[in-house]
Motif scaffolding. Sequence first.
Motif, PDB file in Angstrom:
ATOM      1  N   LEU A 240       0.828  -1.197   0.000  1.00 20.26           N
ATOM      2  CA  LEU A 240       0.000   0.000   0.000  1.00 20.26           C
ATOM      3  C   LEU A 240       0.866   1.253   0.000  1.00 20.26           C
ATOM      4  O   LEU A 240       0.557   2.237  -0.689  1.00 20.26           O
ATOM      5  N   ALA A 241       1.963   1.230   0.747  1.00 20.07           N
ATOM      6  CA  ALA A 241       2.869   2.388   0.763  1.00 20.07           C
ATOM      7  C   ALA A 241       3.468   2.628  -0.612  1.00 20.07           C
ATOM      8  O   ALA A 241       3.669   3.780  -1.030  1.00 20.07           O
ATOM      9  N   THR A 242       3.731   1.559  -1.369  1.00 20.38           N
ATOM     10  CA  THR A 242       4.297   1.708  -2.716  1.00 20.38           C
ATOM     11  C   THR A 242       3.337   2.419  -3.640  1.00 20.38           C
ATOM     12  O   THR A 242       3.728   3.337  -4.383  1.00 20.38           O
ATOM     13  N   VAL A 243       2.075   2.052  -3.625  1.00 25.15           N
ATOM     14  CA  VAL A 243       1.138   2.611  -4.598  1.00 25.15           C
ATOM     15  C   VAL A 243       0.599   3.974  -4.171  1.00 25.15           C
ATOM     16  O   VAL A 243       0.091   4.724  -5.014  1.00 25.15           O
ATOM     17  N   THR A 244       0.695   4.308  -2.890  1.00 25.16           N
ATOM     18  CA  THR A 244       0.221   5.633  -2.457  1.00 25.16           C
ATOM     19  C   THR A 244       1.355   6.619  -2.274  1.00 25.16           C
ATOM     20  O   THR A 244       1.105   7.833  -2.211  1.00 25.16           O
ATOM     21  N   ALA A 245       2.601   6.129  -2.152  1.00 23.99           N
ATOM     22  CA  ALA A 245       3.768   6.983  -1.927  1.00 23.99           C
ATOM     23  C   ALA A 245       3.541   7.917  -0.741  1.00 23.99           C
ATOM     24  O   ALA A 245       3.979   9.072  -0.752  1.00 23.99           O
ATOM     25  N   GLY A 246       2.842   7.423   0.283  1.00 27.80           N
ATOM     26  CA  GLY A 246       2.625   8.203   1.492  1.00 27.80           C
ATOM     27  C   GLY A 246       1.527   9.228   1.413  1.00 27.80           C
ATOM     28  O   GLY A 246       1.301   9.964   2.378  1.00 27.80           O
ATOM     29  N   ARG A 247       0.801   9.310   0.298  1.00 28.19           N
ATOM     30  CA  ARG A 247      -0.265  10.295   0.148  1.00 28.19           C
ATOM     31  C   ARG A 247      -1.604   9.704   0.576  1.00 28.19           C
ATOM     32  O   ARG A 247      -1.815   8.485   0.443  1.00 28.19           O
ATOM     33  N   PRO A 248      -2.508  10.532   1.077  1.00 28.36           N
ATOM     34  CA  PRO A 248      -3.850  10.027   1.396  1.00 28.36           C
ATOM     35  C   PRO A 248      -4.511   9.465   0.141  1.00 28.36           C
ATOM     36  O   PRO A 248      -4.347  10.010  -0.957  1.00 28.36           O
ATOM     37  N   ALA A 249      -5.253   8.407   0.304  1.00 25.90           N
ATOM     38  CA  ALA A 249      -5.843   7.738  -0.852  1.00 25.90           C
ATOM     39  C   ALA A 249      -7.223   7.208  -0.511  1.00 25.90           C
ATOM     40  O   ALA A 249      -7.580   7.056   0.659  1.00 25.90           O
ATOM     41  N   THR A 250      -7.995   6.952  -1.562  1.00 29.46           N
ATOM     42  CA  THR A 250      -9.227   6.186  -1.448  1.00 29.46           C
ATOM     43  C   THR A 250      -8.856   4.725  -1.652  1.00 29.46           C
ATOM     44  O   THR A 250      -8.332   4.354  -2.704  1.00 29.46           O
ATOM     45  N   VAL A 251      -9.108   3.901  -0.647  1.00 33.69           N
ATOM     46  CA  VAL A 251      -8.702   2.495  -0.681  1.00 33.69           C
ATOM     47  C   VAL A 251      -9.945   1.614  -0.654  1.00 33.69           C
ATOM     48  O   VAL A 251     -10.810   1.780   0.212  1.00 33.69           O
ATOM     49  N   ILE A 252     -10.024   0.689  -1.598  1.00 35.57           N
ATOM     50  CA  ILE A 252     -11.143  -0.251  -1.678  1.00 35.57           C
ATOM     51  C   ILE A 252     -10.555  -1.653  -1.655  1.00 35.57           C
ATOM     52  O   ILE A 252      -9.715  -2.000  -2.492  1.00 35.57           O
ATOM     53  N   SER A 253     -11.005  -2.463  -0.720  1.00 34.20           N
ATOM     54  CA  SER A 253     -10.458  -3.810  -0.603  1.00 34.20           C
ATOM     55  C   SER A 253     -11.496  -4.731   0.025  1.00 34.20           C
ATOM     56  O   SER A 253     -12.673  -4.360   0.165  1.00 34.20           O
ATOM     57  N   ARG A 254     -11.061  -5.925   0.416  1.00 31.44           N
ATOM     58  CA  ARG A 254     -11.926  -6.914   1.044  1.00 31.44           C
ATOM     59  C   ARG A 254     -11.931  -6.713   2.561  1.00 31.44           C
ATOM     60  O   ARG A 254     -10.926  -6.318   3.153  1.00 31.44           O
ATOM     61  N   GLN A 255     -13.043  -7.012   3.179  1.00 34.28           N
ATOM     62  CA  GLN A 255     -13.160  -6.870   4.629  1.00 34.28           C
ATOM     63  C   GLN A 255     -12.072  -7.666   5.340  1.00 34.28           C
ATOM     64  O   GLN A 255     -11.387  -7.157   6.241  1.00 34.28           O
ATOM     65  N   ALA A 256     -11.893  -8.926   4.963  1.00 34.81           N
ATOM     66  CA  ALA A 256     -10.917  -9.778   5.642  1.00 34.81           C
ATOM     67  C   ALA A 256      -9.498  -9.254   5.465  1.00 34.81           C
ATOM     68  O   ALA A 256      -8.680  -9.316   6.397  1.00 34.81           O
ATOM     69  N   THR A 257      -9.191  -8.708   4.285  1.00 33.55           N
ATOM     70  CA  THR A 257      -7.856  -8.160   4.044  1.00 33.55           C
ATOM     71  C   THR A 257      -7.599  -6.959   4.941  1.00 33.55           C
ATOM     72  O   THR A 257      -6.543  -6.843   5.573  1.00 33.55           O
ATOM     73  N   LEU A 258      -8.558  -6.051   5.007  1.00 33.03           N
ATOM     74  CA  LEU A 258      -8.391  -4.834   5.808  1.00 33.03           C
ATOM     75  C   LEU A 258      -8.294  -5.158   7.291  1.00 33.03           C
ATOM     76  O   LEU A 258      -7.495  -4.562   8.018  1.00 33.03           O
ATOM     77  N   ASP A 259      -9.104  -6.111   7.745  1.00 34.06           N
ATOM     78  CA  ASP A 259      -9.087  -6.472   9.169  1.00 34.06           C
ATOM     79  C   ASP A 259      -7.735  -7.048   9.584  1.00 34.06           C
ATOM     80  O   ASP A 259      -7.340  -6.939  10.754  1.00 34.06           O
ATOM     81  N   ALA A 260      -7.012  -7.670   8.646  1.00 33.97           N
ATOM     82  CA  ALA A 260      -5.742  -8.313   8.976  1.00 33.97           C
ATOM     83  C   ALA A 260      -4.563  -7.343   8.986  1.00 33.97           C
ATOM     84  O   ALA A 260      -3.473  -7.715   9.424  1.00 33.97           O
ATOM     85  N   LEU A 261      -4.768  -6.092   8.531  1.00 33.88           N
ATOM     86  CA  LEU A 261      -3.666  -5.133   8.480  1.00 33.88           C
ATOM     87  C   LEU A 261      -3.368  -4.561   9.868  1.00 33.88           C
ATOM     88  O   LEU A 261      -4.268  -4.438  10.708  1.00 33.88           O
ATOM     89  N   PRO A 262      -2.114  -4.171  10.138  1.00 39.03           N
ATOM     90  CA  PRO A 262      -1.816  -3.457  11.388  1.00 39.03           C
ATOM     91  C   PRO A 262      -2.672  -2.205  11.514  1.00 39.03           C
ATOM     92  O   PRO A 262      -3.038  -1.570  10.506  1.00 39.03           O
ATOM     93  N   ALA A 263      -2.981  -1.838  12.720  1.00 36.41           N
ATOM     94  CA  ALA A 263      -3.975  -0.786  12.974  1.00 36.41           C
ATOM     95  C   ALA A 263      -3.629   0.533  12.309  1.00 36.41           C
ATOM     96  O   ALA A 263      -4.521   1.271  11.875  1.00 36.41           O
ATOM     97  N   ASP A 264      -2.348   0.894  12.220  1.00 40.00           N
ATOM     98  CA  ASP A 264      -1.986   2.208  11.698  1.00 40.00           C
ATOM     99  C   ASP A 264      -1.814   2.231  10.185  1.00 40.00           C
ATOM    100  O   ASP A 264      -1.547   3.283   9.606  1.00 40.00           O
TER     101      ASP A 264
END
Length: 586
Positions: A240-264
Amino acid sequence: MLEPDGRALLLDALRPPDGYILDSAVATTFTVHLESALSVALAFIPRRLADSADPIALMEAVRSAADRLDVFHQAGMAAAPQSHSSIVAFLEPVLHAVRRPKAGHLFHPKLWALRFVADEGEGVRMRLVVPSRNLTSDRSWDLLLQLDGELTDSADPVNEPVARLLEALPGLSVGEVSQVRRARIGRLADDVRRTRWELPQDMTDISFDVLGFGAVLEDDFFVGTRDVVVISPFLTPAGLATVTAGRPATVISRQATLDALPADTLAGHDVYVLDPLTSELVQAPDAGPPVATGLAGLHAKCYVLSYDRRTWIRVGSANATEAAFGGNAEIIVTLVGPSSKLGAAEMFGDDGPLRSILTTYTPQTPEDDDAELTRLDNVLVDLASGLFTVTVLGGDDAYRARFTGPALAPGEAGIEVSARMITLPGSDQPLRAGEPVDLTFGPMAIDEISAFVVLTATGPDGARARCLVLADLVDAPGGRLDAVIAGQVDTPEKFLRFLALLLGAGDSTFLMGAADAGDASRAVGVRFEAPGLFELLMRALVDHPDRLEDLARLVPKVAGAGVLPPGFAEIWAVVDAARAEGSGKQ
């Protein structure tokens, strides 16, 4: 583009333009289901036949497309069908397993390159189809880019990455790809180089990037100044950091994928998932009640970046993960156009086409990860990347098959692997770690001989993963595929339908009173217009004698089983005598 009500099927994208027929096609996919690979052939026959649900039409479609189609997939990612059909034997020369591009990474591109020729006169049309989905029966929301084009006199450098990928495929295959197929793929690659593509509406430029096998993206590939959109079913923090280059973004993904990411990981981003209701229901165009689409879940991959007044839309196979950008084989197509037409605000504003099927992400308790299934899959991918052989033994419908191959690597604690012939349910035999594979299956009938073998990996907790390997088939009897046809063509009605398809009539205009395709079990007296059939056979004798060679092998196999319609044998005797005389086989 990217509008949820603009749905299309892969088969529609593969159908030849009006007045054209398929000359050659090459596909790449991560996973492949045999049922889906079979259905692809239906795209290349007249729609009235493809929509008939006639198994005879399916068999003849697969049989006739087999010499013009090649599908390359990740080794270990071919799925066995729920129930076996002998028709899959015609897929054996079509499917090619590909090894990992490098350790720990996968062959993941999704691409179709097709060449169509005019069925009368001269003319060539080219097509590229870049779906986000694999060649499976998955019913997720996906993206599909279709590009049509015409040949020019000179190569266009923009097409070079795709052409190089096509040329490289035979060398990446686990098994040997025949010289005939290599030459055809090479010609297709050369034609792709010389194609000028018709761009989608509002697009001004196009480019292709193929990753893996040493190719990586430029450092500024995902640089933009605003309106960053990430659509990806799988995400990792670094991806995600690669494709956003640190900029705020609109992110669309799967519930299970998002739930598994670190909180920050998602801090600062606007995050959405598909609405669980609207992903399965859409409003009818006549303002009636919602209708089911049968679609659920997300598999699309798309990245949108804007700079100044221009927007870059990147679609293809790559998820926003380290694996995608750090070693997988992937394809990304970039389309460029004005931000006023293609920017994030136009797609994701309150009235935007995509916003209507999204809902704001709300964190939930993470699901249990599938690490054990991933471990099983990796065992199968590595094992399936070896070269296997099926050697046919015996005869007289008491055949046996000796299955040999590389050793199952030791070291995966508690995992057991077994193998069975795809045609022989319940014939599973265990593989021993550290020992070369050497199993014998049978006895079996001639039409049960197959190059497909099912591997099953079972974990200590009972979890299972399966895949198909396509072995090198040695000493198979010459009449094996004819026996498969004979097993399908087992009634007079089916024989006449097969005959019509074989001779290119398609609509069986010489048939009178035959049972419907879906009702072949009825005891219906079959009559046919003998002059019409005789004319078709004699025309085939002049224009397509190879088709009569196929028929000459089939007729003796079914003659004594009550399959030939009354009167056909007399007509065939005349035509076959002329065929034998013309070929010197008297």
